[in-house]
Write an enzyme that holds these catalytic residues in place. Structure first.
Site, short mmCIF file in Angstrom:
data_model
loop_
_atom_site.label_atom_id
_atom_site.label_comp_id
_atom_site.label_asym_id
_atom_site.label_seq_id
_atom_site.Cartn_x
_atom_site.Cartn_y
_atom_site.Cartn_z
N ARG A 70 1.90 -14.57 -0.93
CA ARG A 70 3.11 -15.28 -0.53
C ARG A 70 4.34 -14.44 -0.87
NH1 ARG A 70 2.37 -21.15 -3.20
NH2 ARG A 70 4.57 -20.76 -3.62
N ARG B 15 -2.60 -14.22 -6.69
CA ARG B 15 -2.85 -15.38 -5.81
C ARG B 15 -2.87 -14.93 -4.35
NH1 ARG B 15 0.46 -20.86 -6.37
NH2 ARG B 15 2.31 -19.54 -6.25
N ARG C 86 10.65 -31.86 -8.91
CA ARG C 86 10.95 -30.61 -9.61
C ARG C 86 12.30 -30.68 -10.30
NH1 ARG C 86 7.54 -27.04 -6.21
NH2 ARG C 86 7.24 -25.06 -7.28
N ARG D 19 11.63 -17.78 -10.44
CA ARG D 19 11.03 -19.12 -10.33
C ARG D 19 10.74 -19.68 -11.72
NH1 ARG D 19 6.15 -18.48 -6.43
NH2 ARG D 19 6.11 -20.75 -6.51
N LYS E 160 -1.50 -26.11 -10.51
CA LYS E 160 -1.28 -27.48 -10.03
C LYS E 160 -2.01 -27.73 -8.72
CE LYS E 160 3.20 -27.01 -9.80
NZ LYS E 160 3.31 -25.60 -10.27
P1 ADP Z 1 0.45 -23.77 -8.64
O1 ADP Z 1 0.07 -24.77 -7.57
O2 ADP Z 1 0.70 -24.42 -9.97
O3 ADP Z 1 1.60 -22.88 -8.23
P2 ADP Z 1 -2.14 -22.51 -8.05
O4 ADP Z 1 -3.06 -23.68 -8.12
O5 ADP Z 1 -1.82 -21.98 -6.69
O6 ADP Z 1 -0.77 -22.81 -8.88
O7 ADP Z 1 -2.74 -21.34 -8.98
C1 ADP Z 1 -2.05 -20.09 -9.14
C2 ADP Z 1 -3.07 -18.95 -9.10
O8 ADP Z 1 -3.92 -18.99 -10.26
C3 ADP Z 1 -4.01 -19.01 -7.89
O9 ADP Z 1 -4.30 -17.68 -7.48
C4 ADP Z 1 -5.25 -19.71 -8.41
O10 ADP Z 1 -6.40 -19.33 -7.69
C5 ADP Z 1 -5.29 -19.20 -9.87
N1 ADP Z 1 -5.84 -20.19 -10.81
C6 ADP Z 1 -5.71 -21.55 -10.76
N2 ADP Z 1 -6.34 -22.13 -11.83
C7 ADP Z 1 -6.83 -21.11 -12.59
C8 ADP Z 1 -7.55 -21.03 -13.83
N3 ADP Z 1 -7.87 -22.15 -14.55
N4 ADP Z 1 -7.87 -19.81 -14.29
C9 ADP Z 1 -7.53 -18.68 -13.61
N5 ADP Z 1 -6.87 -18.66 -12.45
C10 ADP Z 1 -6.50 -19.86 -11.92
P1 AMP Z 2 5.16 -24.35 -4.48
O1 AMP Z 2 4.25 -24.16 -3.33
O2 AMP Z 2 5.05 -25.74 -5.09
O3 AMP Z 2 5.06 -23.26 -5.51
O4 AMP Z 2 6.65 -24.28 -3.88
C1 AMP Z 2 7.15 -23.10 -3.29
C2 AMP Z 2 8.67 -23.18 -3.15
O5 AMP Z 2 9.03 -24.28 -2.29
C3 AMP Z 2 9.45 -23.43 -4.43
O6 AMP Z 2 9.69 -22.25 -5.18
C4 AMP Z 2 10.74 -24.05 -3.88
O7 AMP Z 2 11.59 -23.06 -3.33
C5 AMP Z 2 10.23 -24.91 -2.74
N1 AMP Z 2 9.89 -26.28 -3.21
C6 AMP Z 2 8.66 -26.86 -3.23
N2 AMP Z 2 8.72 -28.10 -3.74
C7 AMP Z 2 10.03 -28.31 -4.07
C8 AMP Z 2 10.76 -29.38 -4.67
N3 AMP Z 2 10.15 -30.52 -5.06
N4 AMP Z 2 12.10 -29.23 -4.85
C9 AMP Z 2 12.73 -28.11 -4.45
N5 AMP Z 2 12.12 -27.06 -3.91
C10 AMP Z 2 10.78 -27.14 -3.71
#
Ligand code: ADP
Ligand code: AMP
Length: 213
Positions: free
Chosen positions: A160, A127, A88, A171, A13
């Site tokens: 992280r 990541r 969420r 999660r 995302k």
């Molecule tokens: P989210 O915001 O949904 O938690 P991220 O955008 O941070 O996810 O992506 C999660 C991990 O996967 C990161 O390390 C990112 O670099 C990697 N990633 C994102 N898109 C792709 C893809 N299409 N193919 C492979 N790895 C990806």
């Molecule tokens: P993210 O960076 O989107 O993966 O969020 C990391 C963490 O932040 C999540 O696992 C939750 O603990 C908290 N968080 C982020 N956005 C929300 C939301 N909209 N509602 C509740 N918790 C959130």
């Protein structure tokens, strides 16, 4: 244009939201980034949010909603935004809906980035995040130019705390129980679009720009 990114943690995302923000000239609003910035700065909000984040749980709706509504009321969001990680829960979506209704506005697209659970744990353990500028990398798929260093701001990249495999399982459980119902919520509103998130990030982005125009 107002866009919501839906999908499991690690679906991509944030990666896609940043590209959308750049192409369409709208801000990328990530509640996770806002919480992490607060943790880094040692604020009261950050300390409260950390208690939940470290366990893979959601931060309570009341706190999260307030932060999001304050953020989207800022001037740079007047022409739209891409929300990443919010809503969420159904109550979060309802509050957002009501707030937009009052302004005579609505969400234009909810983009569901679809990645099966099997792929998620591997994605998350690879990541690497920059806590200074919010950039995200993957050690195999999207590596930084120099190992462990952010391309954009040269800060140190970290795994992280909530990306450790034991927390990721939690999660995912929370995602299926509390966030996945939003797919039906936005389908009923006629704005849900699903893209395959397992392909290369450039191909995911191409599918999204096809939808957004
Ligand atoms: P989210 O915001 O949904 O938690 P991220 O955008 O941070 O996810 O992506 C999660 C991990 O996967 C990161 O390390 C990112 O670099 C990697 N990633 C994102 N898109 C792709 C893809 N299409 N193919 C492979 N790895 C990806
Ligand atoms: P993210 O960076 O989107 O993966 O969020 C990391 C963490 O932040 C999540 O696992 C939750 O603990 C908290 N968080 C982020 N956005 C929300 C939301 N909209 N509602 C509740 N918790 C959130």
């Amino acid at each position: 244009m107002k866009i919501i990114m839906l999908g499991a943690p690690g679906a991509g995302k944030g990666t896609q939201a940043k590209m959308i923000a750049e192409k369409y000239g709208i801000p990328h609003v990530s509640t996770g980034d806002i919480f992490r910035a607060n943790i880094k700065n040692g604020t009261e909000l950050g300390m409260e949010a950390k208690k939940y984040m470290d366990q893979g749980l959601l931060v309570p709706d009341e706190l999260t909603v307030k932060i999001l509504l304050d953020r989207v009321a800022q001037a740079d969001c007047a022409k739209g935004y891409v929300l990443d990680g919010f809503p969420r829960t159904i109550p979060q979506a309802e509050v957002l809906d009501e707030a937009l209704n009052k302004l005579g506005e609505k969400i234009d697209y909810a983009i569901n980035v679809d990645v099966p659970d099997e792929n998620i744990v591997r994605r998350m353990s690879g990541r690497r995040a920059c806590l200074k500028c919010g950039a995200t990398y993957h050690i195999e798929h999207i590596p930084p130019k120099k190992e462990g260093v952010c391309d954009t701001c040269s800060s140190e990249l970290v795994l992280r705390d909530d990306d450790r495999p034991e927390t990721v399982q939690n999660r995912l459980k929370v995602y299926h129980e509390q966030t996945q119902p939003l797919i039906d919520f936005y389908t009923a509103k006629g704005v849900l679009k699903t893209v395959d998130g397992t392909v290369d990030m450039k191909d995911v982005f191409a599918a999204i720009t096809n939808i957004l125009g």
